[in-house]
Design a protein around this motif. Structure first.
Motif, PDB file in Angstrom:
ATOM      1  N   ARG A   1     145.131  61.660 -30.478  1.00 33.16           N
ATOM      2  CA  ARG A   1     145.571  62.047 -29.133  1.00 33.16           C
ATOM      3  C   ARG A   1     145.726  60.817 -28.254  1.00 33.16           C
ATOM      4  O   ARG A   1     146.732  60.659 -27.566  1.00 33.16           O
ATOM      5  CB  ARG A   1     144.570  63.000 -28.496  1.00 33.16           C
ATOM      6  N   ASP A   2     144.759  59.913 -28.293  1.00 27.97           N
ATOM      7  CA  ASP A   2     144.819  58.708 -27.470  1.00 27.97           C
ATOM      8  C   ASP A   2     145.995  57.824 -27.869  1.00 27.97           C
ATOM      9  O   ASP A   2     146.684  57.268 -27.017  1.00 27.97           O
ATOM     10  CB  ASP A   2     143.506  57.920 -27.572  1.00 27.97           C
ATOM     11  N   ARG A   3     146.238  57.715 -29.156  1.00 24.24           N
ATOM     12  CA  ARG A   3     147.353  56.898 -29.642  1.00 24.24           C
ATOM     13  C   ARG A   3     148.685  57.469 -29.155  1.00 24.24           C
ATOM     14  O   ARG A   3     149.530  56.747 -28.637  1.00 24.24           O
ATOM     15  CB  ARG A   3     147.318  56.822 -31.171  1.00 24.24           C
ATOM     16  N   TYR A   4     148.867  58.778 -29.282  1.00 27.53           N
ATOM     17  CA  TYR A   4     150.124  59.382 -28.853  1.00 27.53           C
ATOM     18  C   TYR A   4     150.255  59.430 -27.339  1.00 27.53           C
ATOM     19  O   TYR A   4     151.353  59.303 -26.801  1.00 27.53           O
ATOM     20  CB  TYR A   4     150.306  60.766 -29.483  1.00 27.53           C
ATOM     21  N   ARG A   5     149.163  59.549 -26.627  1.00 22.81           N
ATOM     22  CA  ARG A   5     149.208  59.502 -25.159  1.00 22.81           C
ATOM     23  C   ARG A   5     149.681  58.125 -24.714  1.00 22.81           C
ATOM     24  O   ARG A   5     150.522  57.992 -23.825  1.00 22.81           O
ATOM     25  CB  ARG A   5     147.840  59.823 -24.568  1.00 22.81           C
ATOM     26  N   ASP A   6     149.160  57.081 -25.352  1.00 24.20           N
ATOM     27  CA  ASP A   6     149.593  55.729 -25.017  1.00 24.20           C
ATOM     28  C   ASP A   6     151.060  55.503 -25.384  1.00 24.20           C
ATOM     29  O   ASP A   6     151.801  54.864 -24.626  1.00 24.20           O
ATOM     30  CB  ASP A   6     148.713  54.691 -25.714  1.00 24.20           C
ATOM     31  N   LEU A   7     151.489  56.005 -26.535  1.00 29.21           N
ATOM     32  CA  LEU A   7     152.903  55.883 -26.910  1.00 29.21           C
ATOM     33  C   LEU A   7     153.794  56.566 -25.876  1.00 29.21           C
ATOM     34  O   LEU A   7     154.843  56.039 -25.497  1.00 29.21           O
ATOM     35  CB  LEU A   7     153.148  56.500 -28.293  1.00 29.21           C
ATOM     36  N   TYR A   8     153.395  57.734 -25.417  1.00 26.68           N
ATOM     37  CA  TYR A   8     154.153  58.481 -24.409  1.00 26.68           C
ATOM     38  C   TYR A   8     154.148  57.731 -23.077  1.00 26.68           C
ATOM     39  O   TYR A   8     155.185  57.507 -22.472  1.00 26.68           O
ATOM     40  CB  TYR A   8     153.538  59.878 -24.247  1.00 26.68           C
ATOM     41  N   ALA A   9     152.983  57.327 -22.627  1.00 25.44           N
ATOM     42  CA  ALA A   9     152.845  56.716 -21.307  1.00 25.44           C
ATOM     43  C   ALA A   9     153.611  55.395 -21.216  1.00 25.44           C
ATOM     44  O   ALA A   9     154.237  55.114 -20.195  1.00 25.44           O
ATOM     45  CB  ALA A   9     151.373  56.490 -20.981  1.00 25.44           C
TER      46      ALA A   9
END
Length: 182
Positions: free
Chosen positions: A67-75
């Motif tokens: 979740r943290d990895r994909y949140r950072d990719l999105y942000a």
């Protein structure tokens, strides 16, 4: 996934071993030692629960990292990403999208997206938006619009829009990229 399979197999194996032990005990022994049998069964369940808890902890840690990895990719993506609700409010926006429109990435602020569409293109946007929301199609709509930042400066943007149902609510997923200054 392989570790998950191993955990399931360990629990099955442990259960089979415990059941085999119980099945091998004669009825006379069961009558003679009911407390010991109950204790044994409780210990087997305790071990199974501990193993399940360990597996849940491992999965929770893996999901949190993902979740943290994909949140950072999105942000931090180089393209602006927005989620627009059926009332045309910006529900979610990444850092790039917020910078492009010149707005804060504040969850409580939900400006209408049309506010950022240049007046000359607002009617076209409104028609396309209603079309996407009403048709409930998953086809990608690509369009170019003249946009206005919050400071009033104009730019030309390429938008890729797709209708989605998130829970019970229809939304429009939008990627926005600046392709020129006006």
């Amino acid at each position: 996934m392989n570790q998950q399979w191993d955990g399931i197999e360990r629990r099955k194996s442990l259960r089979k071993t415990a059941e085999a032990m119980v099945a091998s005990i004669s009825p006379e022994q069961l009558k003679a030692k009911p407390a010991e049998m109950l204790l044994h069964e409780l210990l087997v369940h305790k071990i199974e629960l501990e193993m399940q808890y360990d597996e849940l902890q491992r999965v929770d840690t893996a999901l949190t990292k993902a979740r943290d990895r994909y949140r950072d990719l999105y942000a931090f993506a180089p393209t602006g990403y927005l989620v627009i609700d059926s009332a045309e409010h910006i529900d979610e926006i990444n850092l790039t999208g917020a910078a492009l429109l010149g707005i804060a990435q504040e969850p409580s602020l939900k400006p209408r997206f049309s506010k950022f569409v240049a007046a000359a293109h607002r009617e076209r946007w409104s028609g396309q938006f209603r079309n996407m929301m009403d048709l409930v199609t998953t086809e990608l709509l690509a369009l170019e619009l003249e946009m206005t930042r919050s400071d009033g400066s104009l730019f030309t943007a390429h938008l890729d829009c797709r209708h989605r149902e998130l829970g019970d609510a229809p939304v429009l997923l939008v990627s926005i990229t600046e392709i020129g200054k006006s």
